[in-house]
Design a protein around this motif. Structure first.
Motif, PDB file in Angstrom:
ATOM      1  N   ALA A 266       2.282   5.989 -12.297  1.00 48.42           N
ATOM      2  CA  ALA A 266       2.740   4.699 -12.838  1.00 48.42           C
ATOM      3  C   ALA A 266       1.563   3.733 -12.728  1.00 48.42           C
ATOM      4  CB  ALA A 266       3.954   4.204 -12.064  1.00 48.42           C
ATOM      5  N   HIS A 267       0.613   3.859 -13.640  1.00 49.71           N
ATOM      6  CA  HIS A 267      -0.674   3.195 -13.494  1.00 49.71           C
ATOM      7  C   HIS A 267      -0.601   1.671 -13.519  1.00 49.71           C
ATOM      8  CE1 HIS A 267      -1.180   2.409 -17.851  1.00 49.71           C
ATOM      9  NE2 HIS A 267      -0.404   3.480 -17.946  1.00 49.71           N
ATOM     10  N   LEU A 268       0.254   1.097 -14.323  1.00 50.51           N
ATOM     11  CA  LEU A 268       0.356  -0.366 -14.349  1.00 50.51           C
ATOM     12  C   LEU A 268       0.958  -0.904 -13.054  1.00 50.51           C
ATOM     13  CD1 LEU A 268       1.424  -0.970 -18.056  1.00 50.51           C
ATOM     14  CD2 LEU A 268      -0.836  -1.261 -17.040  1.00 50.51           C
ATOM     15  N   LEU A 269       1.993  -0.246 -12.574  1.00 51.77           N
ATOM     16  CA  LEU A 269       2.586  -0.641 -11.297  1.00 51.77           C
ATOM     17  C   LEU A 269       1.580  -0.455 -10.171  1.00 51.77           C
ATOM     18  CD1 LEU A 269       4.961  -1.555  -9.562  1.00 51.77           C
ATOM     19  CD2 LEU A 269       5.760   0.835  -9.545  1.00 51.77           C
ATOM     20  N   ARG A 270       0.879   0.660 -10.197  1.00 50.74           N
ATOM     21  CA  ARG A 270      -0.141   0.939  -9.177  1.00 50.74           C
ATOM     22  C   ARG A 270      -1.184  -0.174  -9.141  1.00 50.74           C
ATOM     23  NH1 ARG A 270      -4.295   5.016 -10.989  1.00 50.74           N
ATOM     24  NH2 ARG A 270      -5.151   3.089 -11.734  1.00 50.74           N
ATOM     25  N   SER A 271      -1.676  -0.578 -10.294  1.00 52.28           N
ATOM     26  CA  SER A 271      -2.683  -1.638 -10.344  1.00 52.28           C
ATOM     27  C   SER A 271      -2.130  -2.964  -9.845  1.00 52.28           C
ATOM     28  CB  SER A 271      -3.216  -1.792 -11.768  1.00 52.28           C
ATOM     29  OG  SER A 271      -3.935  -0.642 -12.133  1.00 52.28           O
ATOM     30  N   THR A 272      -0.888  -3.245 -10.171  1.00 53.24           N
ATOM     31  CA  THR A 272      -0.248  -4.475  -9.685  1.00 53.24           C
ATOM     32  C   THR A 272      -0.137  -4.451  -8.165  1.00 53.24           C
ATOM     33  OG1 THR A 272       0.991  -4.703 -11.744  1.00 53.24           O
ATOM     34  CG2 THR A 272       1.837  -5.893  -9.828  1.00 53.24           C
ATOM     35  N   LEU A 273       0.266  -3.322  -7.614  1.00 52.04           N
ATOM     36  CA  LEU A 273       0.407  -3.198  -6.161  1.00 52.04           C
ATOM     37  C   LEU A 273      -0.948  -3.252  -5.464  1.00 52.04           C
ATOM     38  CD1 LEU A 273       3.205  -0.527  -6.214  1.00 52.04           C
ATOM     39  CD2 LEU A 273       3.421  -2.869  -5.329  1.00 52.04           C
ATOM     40  N   TRP A 274      -1.966  -2.702  -6.097  1.00 49.83           N
ATOM     41  CA  TRP A 274      -3.321  -2.812  -5.545  1.00 49.83           C
ATOM     42  C   TRP A 274      -3.700  -4.281  -5.443  1.00 49.83           C
ATOM     43  CZ3 TRP A 274      -7.717  -5.231  -7.024  1.00 49.83           C
ATOM     44  CH2 TRP A 274      -8.877  -4.932  -6.317  1.00 49.83           C
ATOM     45  N   PHE A 275      -3.410  -5.040  -6.511  1.00 50.21           N
ATOM     46  CA  PHE A 275      -3.736  -6.464  -6.523  1.00 50.21           C
ATOM     47  C   PHE A 275      -2.961  -7.209  -5.437  1.00 50.21           C
ATOM     48  CE2 PHE A 275      -3.241 -10.854  -7.847  1.00 50.21           C
ATOM     49  CZ  PHE A 275      -4.575 -11.225  -7.985  1.00 50.21           C
ATOM     50  N   VAL A 276      -1.705  -6.866  -5.222  1.00 50.57           N
ATOM     51  CA  VAL A 276      -0.914  -7.504  -4.151  1.00 50.57           C
ATOM     52  C   VAL A 276      -1.600  -7.267  -2.802  1.00 50.57           C
ATOM     53  CG1 VAL A 276       1.284  -7.439  -2.888  1.00 50.57           C
ATOM     54  CG2 VAL A 276       1.272  -7.439  -5.395  1.00 50.57           C
ATOM     55  N   GLY A 277      -2.025  -6.048  -2.548  1.00 47.80           N
ATOM     56  CA  GLY A 277      -2.723  -5.749  -1.302  1.00 47.80           C
ATOM     57  C   GLY A 277      -4.012  -6.537  -1.169  1.00 47.80           C
ATOM     58  N   PHE A 278      -4.765  -6.622  -2.255  1.00 47.66           N
ATOM     59  CA  PHE A 278      -6.020  -7.379  -2.248  1.00 47.66           C
ATOM     60  C   PHE A 278      -5.752  -8.863  -2.000  1.00 47.66           C
ATOM     61  CE2 PHE A 278      -9.624  -9.460  -4.449  1.00 47.66           C
ATOM     62  CZ  PHE A 278     -10.660  -8.933  -3.685  1.00 47.66           C
TER      63      PHE A 278
ATOM     64  N   ARG B  97       0.828  -1.218   0.000  1.00 51.27           N
ATOM     65  CA  ARG B  97       0.000   0.000   0.000  1.00 51.27           C
ATOM     66  C   ARG B  97       0.862   1.268   0.000  1.00 51.27           C
ATOM     67  NH1 ARG B  97      -4.851  -0.248  -1.930  1.00 51.27           N
ATOM     68  NH2 ARG B  97      -5.257   1.660  -0.806  1.00 51.27           N
ATOM     69  N   VAL B  98       1.995   1.233   0.679  1.00 47.25           N
ATOM     70  CA  VAL B  98       2.900   2.390   0.641  1.00 47.25           C
ATOM     71  C   VAL B  98       3.454   2.548  -0.778  1.00 47.25           C
ATOM     72  CG1 VAL B  98       5.122   3.278   1.461  1.00 47.25           C
ATOM     73  CG2 VAL B  98       3.463   2.370   3.095  1.00 47.25           C
ATOM     74  N   ALA B  99       3.897   1.442  -1.357  1.00 44.97           N
ATOM     75  CA  ALA B  99       4.406   1.486  -2.732  1.00 44.97           C
ATOM     76  C   ALA B  99       3.299   1.906  -3.698  1.00 44.97           C
ATOM     77  CB  ALA B  99       4.984   0.135  -3.129  1.00 44.97           C
ATOM     78  N   TYR B 100       2.082   1.451  -3.446  1.00 46.24           N
ATOM     79  CA  TYR B 100       0.916   1.831  -4.250  1.00 46.24           C
ATOM     80  C   TYR B 100       0.755   3.360  -4.247  1.00 46.24           C
ATOM     81  CZ  TYR B 100      -4.119   2.605  -5.035  1.00 46.24           C
ATOM     82  OH  TYR B 100      -5.332   3.078  -5.468  1.00 46.24           O
TER      83      TYR B 100
END
Length: 127
Positions: free
Chosen positions: A101-113, A90-93
């Motif tokens: 960095a929308h693709l990275l953001r979405s990937t990090l969101w998925f990691v949190g989920f 979430r911090v990295a998000y």
């Protein structure tokens, strides 16, 4: 208190830290009309507000997952590790969102989920 419980506190603080960034970097904050202020923001400050809102959306499920995993008797080390990964993601998000960095953001969101699901799974496996 467990490390995972401290992570719940960290997750509760993330929205406020994130909106604080928007208040410092965006248009001058107007406490009399905060919603109007948000609408006028652009760029990084606007994205920080969006991240701020998403932190509020993610918090209830994360807090519930930590508590449920604990009450179900999941191994504490497992719960602590998953909670720590959630906070790191979430911090990295937040940084990815602000940097657009929308693709990275979405990937990090998925990691949190995925961490939320993993916490529920850890609790289910303990029963």
């Amino acid at each position: 208190m467990t490390f995972a419980y401290w992570c719940v506190l960290a997750a509760a603080m993330l929205p406020y830290v994130t909106v604080g960034f928007a208040k410092k970097t965006g248009e001058r904050y107007n406490n009399r009309a905060p919603r109007d202020w948000e609408q006028k923001l652009e760029g990084r400050a606007r994205r920080a507000v969006f991240a701020h809102q998403n932190h509020f959306e993610a918090f209830p499920a994360f807090a519930a997952a930590v508590i449920i995993a604990h009450l179900a008797g999941a191994p504490q080390l497992t719960v602590d590790i998953i909670a720590g990964i959630f906070i790191a993601a979430r911090v990295a998000y937040t940084f990815a969102y602000i940097a657009d960095a929308h693709l990275l953001r979405s990937t990090l969101w998925f990691v949190g989920f995925a961490c939320i699901i993993a916490l529920f799974a850890a609790g289910a496996a303990a029963r």
